[in-house]
Design a protein around this motif. Structure first.
Motif, PDB file in Angstrom:
ATOM      1  N   SER A  33      49.352  48.918  40.254  1.00 44.14           N
ATOM      2  CA  SER A  33      48.382  49.953  40.621  1.00 44.14           C
ATOM      3  C   SER A  33      47.323  49.983  39.517  1.00 44.14           C
ATOM      4  O   SER A  33      47.355  50.808  38.618  1.00 44.14           O
ATOM      5  CB  SER A  33      49.077  51.307  40.780  1.00 44.14           C
ATOM      6  OG  SER A  33      49.732  51.654  39.581  1.00 44.14           O
ATOM      7  N   ALA A  34      46.423  49.043  39.618  1.00 40.86           N
ATOM      8  CA  ALA A  34      45.362  48.881  38.623  1.00 40.86           C
ATOM      9  C   ALA A  34      44.121  48.392  39.357  1.00 40.86           C
ATOM     10  O   ALA A  34      44.121  48.234  40.583  1.00 40.86           O
ATOM     11  CB  ALA A  34      45.796  47.872  37.557  1.00 40.86           C
ATOM     12  N   SER A  35      43.101  48.136  38.601  1.00 42.72           N
ATOM     13  CA  SER A  35      41.865  47.640  39.208  1.00 42.72           C
ATOM     14  C   SER A  35      42.099  46.253  39.816  1.00 42.72           C
ATOM     15  O   SER A  35      43.027  45.542  39.396  1.00 42.72           O
ATOM     16  CB  SER A  35      40.759  47.562  38.158  1.00 42.72           C
ATOM     17  OG  SER A  35      41.032  46.515  37.248  1.00 42.72           O
ATOM     18  N   PRO A  36      41.302  45.869  40.768  1.00 47.71           N
ATOM     19  CA  PRO A  36      41.459  44.537  41.356  1.00 47.71           C
ATOM     20  C   PRO A  36      41.404  43.408  40.325  1.00 47.71           C
ATOM     21  O   PRO A  36      42.148  42.433  40.435  1.00 47.71           O
ATOM     22  CB  PRO A  36      40.299  44.445  42.354  1.00 47.71           C
ATOM     23  CG  PRO A  36      40.007  45.860  42.720  1.00 47.71           C
ATOM     24  CD  PRO A  36      40.276  46.652  41.475  1.00 47.71           C
ATOM     25  N   ALA A  37      40.565  43.553  39.332  1.00 47.84           N
ATOM     26  CA  ALA A  37      40.460  42.504  38.315  1.00 47.84           C
ATOM     27  C   ALA A  37      41.768  42.368  37.536  1.00 47.84           C
ATOM     28  O   ALA A  37      42.217  41.249  37.257  1.00 47.84           O
ATOM     29  CB  ALA A  37      39.307  42.816  37.361  1.00 47.84           C
ATOM     30  N   VAL A  38      42.382  43.486  37.204  1.00 43.70           N
ATOM     31  CA  VAL A  38      43.649  43.456  36.471  1.00 43.70           C
ATOM     32  C   VAL A  38      44.743  42.872  37.350  1.00 43.70           C
ATOM     33  O   VAL A  38      45.575  42.078  36.890  1.00 43.70           O
ATOM     34  CB  VAL A  38      44.027  44.871  35.966  1.00 43.70           C
ATOM     35  CG1 VAL A  38      45.443  44.909  35.423  1.00 43.70           C
ATOM     36  CG2 VAL A  38      43.028  45.324  34.907  1.00 43.70           C
ATOM     37  N   ARG A  39      44.752  43.252  38.632  1.00 44.66           N
ATOM     38  CA  ARG A  39      45.764  42.700  39.542  1.00 44.66           C
ATOM     39  C   ARG A  39      45.632  41.189  39.676  1.00 44.66           C
ATOM     40  O   ARG A  39      46.632  40.472  39.653  1.00 44.66           O
ATOM     41  CB  ARG A  39      45.665  43.389  40.909  1.00 44.66           C
ATOM     42  CG  ARG A  39      46.153  44.820  40.880  1.00 44.66           C
ATOM     43  CD  ARG A  39      46.423  45.364  42.271  1.00 44.66           C
ATOM     44  NE  ARG A  39      45.337  45.158  43.210  1.00 44.66           N
ATOM     45  CZ  ARG A  39      44.423  46.057  43.529  1.00 44.66           C
ATOM     46  NH1 ARG A  39      44.446  47.247  42.963  1.00 44.66           N
ATOM     47  NH2 ARG A  39      43.492  45.796  44.418  1.00 44.66           N
ATOM     48  N   VAL A  40      44.416  40.708  39.802  1.00 46.68           N
ATOM     49  CA  VAL A  40      44.215  39.256  39.909  1.00 46.68           C
ATOM     50  C   VAL A  40      44.619  38.576  38.613  1.00 46.68           C
ATOM     51  O   VAL A  40      45.300  37.539  38.628  1.00 46.68           O
ATOM     52  CB  VAL A  40      42.747  38.930  40.280  1.00 46.68           C
ATOM     53  CG1 VAL A  40      42.453  37.445  40.115  1.00 46.68           C
ATOM     54  CG2 VAL A  40      42.455  39.376  41.705  1.00 46.68           C
ATOM     55  N   LEU A  41      44.234  39.147  37.490  1.00 45.21           N
ATOM     56  CA  LEU A  41      44.596  38.566  36.201  1.00 45.21           C
ATOM     57  C   LEU A  41      46.112  38.522  36.019  1.00 45.21           C
ATOM     58  O   LEU A  41      46.672  37.489  35.623  1.00 45.21           O
ATOM     59  CB  LEU A  41      43.957  39.359  35.060  1.00 45.21           C
ATOM     60  CG  LEU A  41      44.180  38.833  33.648  1.00 45.21           C
ATOM     61  CD1 LEU A  41      43.584  37.434  33.501  1.00 45.21           C
ATOM     62  CD2 LEU A  41      43.572  39.768  32.627  1.00 45.21           C
ATOM     63  N   ALA A  42      46.789  39.604  36.343  1.00 42.78           N
ATOM     64  CA  ALA A  42      48.249  39.633  36.206  1.00 42.78           C
ATOM     65  C   ALA A  42      48.918  38.758  37.252  1.00 42.78           C
ATOM     66  O   ALA A  42      49.885  38.050  36.953  1.00 42.78           O
ATOM     67  CB  ALA A  42      48.748  41.075  36.317  1.00 42.78           C
TER      68      ALA A  42
END
Length: 114
Positions: A33-42
């Motif tokens: 449950s984070a920003s889309p950029a963080v989700r893609v990075l993770a």
């Protein structure tokens, strides 16, 4: 003959488990449950880090040849992180199944000296 078939199946299962661990790490990352950029990075970064660590230290053709206990520790770290990732993503049953399957597979690998 039957034993060699079982051993071959166990090696194939190991590969499938390795891919499952990478998939679990990706799933966790994309479910944050984070920003889309963080989700893609993770979602891309976590399996990439695990795959690089496995290739460098834990695979049968590892770039860096570690002593057996250290190699086992890297393998355990990858599978444990995948299990933890599934628990964190709200999939405890899948985590349990992955953990048990990886443990049984590792025991058979050791038993058969694969």
């Amino acid at each position: 003959m039957v034993l060699s078939a079982l051993q071959g199946a166990n090696l194939a299962a190991r590969f499938a488990l390795e891919l499952s661990a990478l998939g679990a790490l990706a799933y966790w990352g994309f479910q944050l449950s984070a920003s889309p950029a963080v989700r893609v990075l993770a979602g891309l970064g976590a399996p990439l880090v695990a795959a690089v660590a496995w290739g460098l230290f834990a695979s049968p053709r590892a770039t860096v040849q570690l002593p057996a206990p250290a190699q086992l520790a890297v393998q355990l770290a990858v599978f444990a992180s995948a299990v933890a990732a599934l628990v964190a993503a709200g999939r405890p049953q899948m985590a349990g199944a992955l953990g048990v399957a990886a443990a049984v597979n590792a025991a058979l690998l050791a038993w058969w000296d694969q």
